[in-house]
Design a protein around this motif. Structure first.
Motif, PDB file in Angstrom:
ATOM      1  N   ARG A  36     -64.098  55.357  20.189  1.00 17.75           N
ATOM      2  CA  ARG A  36     -65.813  54.428  21.067  1.00 17.75           C
ATOM      3  C   ARG A  36     -66.000  53.669  19.600  1.00 17.75           C
ATOM      4  NH1 ARG A  36     -70.241  58.862  23.479  1.00 17.75           N
ATOM      5  NH2 ARG A  36     -72.190  57.343  23.609  1.00 17.75           N
ATOM      6  N   ARG A  60     -62.536  43.813  22.415  1.00 17.85           N
ATOM      7  CA  ARG A  60     -64.354  43.623  22.897  1.00 17.85           C
ATOM      8  C   ARG A  60     -64.801  42.226  22.832  1.00 17.85           C
ATOM      9  NH1 ARG A  60     -69.599  46.615  21.749  1.00 17.85           N
ATOM     10  NH2 ARG A  60     -69.334  46.260  19.540  1.00 17.85           N
ATOM     11  N   ASP A  62     -65.177  50.677  31.124  1.00 17.93           N
ATOM     12  CA  ASP A  62     -66.502  50.287  30.838  1.00 17.93           C
ATOM     13  C   ASP A  62     -67.164  51.594  31.245  1.00 17.93           C
ATOM     14  OD1 ASP A  62     -69.427  48.880  32.673  1.00 17.93           O
ATOM     15  OD2 ASP A  62     -69.301  50.439  33.976  1.00 17.93           O
ATOM     16  N   ARG A  63     -68.450  51.756  30.245  1.00 15.92           N
ATOM     17  CA  ARG A  63     -69.027  53.293  29.943  1.00 15.92           C
ATOM     18  C   ARG A  63     -69.831  53.320  31.123  1.00 15.92           C
ATOM     19  NH1 ARG A  63     -69.944  57.737  29.223  1.00 15.92           N
ATOM     20  NH2 ARG A  63     -71.232  57.805  27.744  1.00 15.92           N
ATOM     21  N   ALA A  64     -70.053  53.019  31.606  1.00  8.14           N
ATOM     22  CA  ALA A  64     -70.721  53.095  33.356  1.00  8.14           C
ATOM     23  C   ALA A  64     -70.074  54.203  33.804  1.00  8.14           C
ATOM     24  CB  ALA A  64     -72.411  52.226  33.529  1.00  8.14           C
ATOM     25  N   GLU A  93     -72.191  52.664  21.158  1.00  7.45           N
ATOM     26  CA  GLU A  93     -72.847  53.294  22.476  1.00  7.45           C
ATOM     27  C   GLU A  93     -71.847  52.856  24.129  1.00  7.45           C
ATOM     28  OE1 GLU A  93     -74.306  56.116  23.621  1.00  7.45           O
ATOM     29  OE2 GLU A  93     -74.526  55.865  21.208  1.00  7.45           O
ATOM     30  N   ASP A  94     -71.480  51.319  24.184  1.00  6.82           N
ATOM     31  CA  ASP A  94     -70.781  50.914  25.749  1.00  6.82           C
ATOM     32  C   ASP A  94     -69.641  50.416  25.221  1.00  6.82           C
ATOM     33  OD1 ASP A  94     -71.109  48.720  23.594  1.00  6.82           O
ATOM     34  OD2 ASP A  94     -70.967  47.110  25.236  1.00  6.82           O
ATOM     35  N   CYS A  95     -68.635  51.077  24.278  1.00  3.99           N
ATOM     36  CA  CYS A  95     -67.622  50.450  24.429  1.00  3.99           C
ATOM     37  C   CYS A  95     -67.059  51.793  24.180  1.00  3.99           C
ATOM     38  CB  CYS A  95     -67.506  49.239  23.018  1.00  3.99           C
ATOM     39  SG  CYS A  95     -65.346  48.335  22.830  1.00  3.99           S
ATOM     40  N   PHE A  96     -65.396  51.640  24.880  1.00  3.83           N
ATOM     41  CA  PHE A  96     -64.365  52.744  23.848  1.00  3.83           C
ATOM     42  C   PHE A  96     -63.432  52.234  24.593  1.00  3.83           C
ATOM     43  CE2 PHE A  96     -65.784  54.401  28.138  1.00  3.83           C
ATOM     44  CZ  PHE A  96     -64.506  55.428  28.963  1.00  3.83           C
ATOM     45  N   GLY A 139     -66.893  54.231  33.469  1.00  5.55           N
ATOM     46  CA  GLY A 139     -65.382  54.742  33.726  1.00  5.55           C
ATOM     47  C   GLY A 139     -64.005  54.527  33.675  1.00  5.55           C
TER      48      GLY A 139
END
Length: 324
Positions: free
Chosen positions: A58, A311, A91-93, A61-64, A95
């Motif tokens: 990860r 990314r 997508d973090r929001a 906060e927005d990339c995994f 999945g």
């Protein structure tokens, strides 16, 4: 959201060496500051030295996501890439998977970019002579990337096959940006690294090809070829002689072959790994402290580097803001 599949050609056309160096630099600082998560990679050993690696992580906060990659060292003899696989971004929001990116192209570019970042942080500012031990894809990307951070005057190439090494030199002479360089083949490792300012080990060697006694004071070394316990490219004397830095300290303490061999011999302990390159980049840790220092950057490969590069490519191709 629709899943985007990004092939090697799209990666190469979107991610320039300069851009890759910039995103990798930020990623390594984030890793060392605790703004990224990177568990130890899982390795499945296959027959004949081949392996399958799984690297989840990860970044911010927005990339995994994760990288799934096969490593077939003997593929070069068949004219095929040694590293093949994919990087998956989510997508973090929600999945949901966002993109599947060719891992061979990402790995080639980000590995060289990381070495360039480390070289910029650790090599002497007046470093001009580079030795590349190996002539595969990583040699090509490393030469191009290191030319971004130092004004190279001479590049020496060593490899077990003179014909392949000279073919590599011929290809690289066609690179317009590298045209002023003196590129030459050396018939021994000792000749290649003699008085060299920078050395990159980019081989599949299982036993040391480079000895610490071969290096001139002030040299910087990027250890790249060995990515797991077992195969080593340099001897323990070199490890002991160097100010030794990791891409990821925990990974090197548990999977860095050259360090582990020196430790098993009782020559060093964990404190010999001074820290991570991200700490040096952030000015949280001194890198080179004297002109005569031998410095080493041990590259195992960090998933945060893959995620940062993937990314960047995804956001460019998806028409999103690439500055994040």
């Amino acid at each position: 959201m629709s899943l985007i599949c990004i092939d090697a050609a799209q990666v190469r056309s979107t991610l320039s060496p300069a851009a890759c160096i910039a995103v990798v630099r930020k990623a390594m600082i984030a890793l060392s500051r605790g703004q990224a998560q990177q568990p130890l990679r899982s390795i499945l050993d296959l027959d004949g030295g081949d392996l399958l690696g799984l690297m989840p992580g990860r970044l911010g906060e927005d990339c995994f996501g994760a990288k799934l990659i096969s490593v077939y060292p003997h593929n070069a003899e068949r004219g095929q890439p040694s590293h093949q696989g994919l990087v998956a971004l989510f997508d973090r929001a929600s999945g949901a998977p966002l993109a599947v990116v060719d891992a061979q192209a990402i790995t080639a570019l980000r590995t060289a970019a990381a070495s360039a970042v480390a070289t910029d942080a650790l090599a002497r500012q007046d470093a001009q002579v580079l030795a590349l031990l190996g002539y595969g894809e990583q040699a090509e990307t490393h030469l191009i990337a290191l030319a971004q951070v130092r004004r190279l005057r001479e590049v020496r190439i060593w490899g077990r096959s003179r014909d392949k090494a000279e073919a590599f030199i011929g290809r690289m002479r066609l690179q317009v940006a590298l045209a002023p360089l003196a590129l030459r083949y050396c018939d021994s490792v000792a000749a290649a690294v003699d008085a060299a300012d920078m050395v990159c080990t980019l081989t599949h060697a299982s036993e040391p090809i480079l000895e610490g006694t071969m290096l001139a004071p002030g040299c910087h070394v990027n250890l790249v070829g060995s990515g797991r316990p077992g195969p080593v490219e340099v001897d323990s004397a070199l490890v002991c002689r160097a100010r030794f830095f990791a891409d990821h300290r925990e990974s090197v303490l548990k999977q860095g072959a050259e360090f582990l061999r020196a430790k098993a011999a009782g020559l060093v302990d964990d404190s010999h790994v001074l820290g991570e390159i991200g700490q040096v980049l952030a000015a949280d840790l001194p890198g080179r402290v004297a002109a005569d220092d031998i410095t080493v950057y041990k590259s195992l490969g960090s998933i945060v580097q893959d995620l940062a590069a993937a990314r960047y490519v995804y956001r460019r191709l998806a028409g999103l803001d690439s500055s994040r």
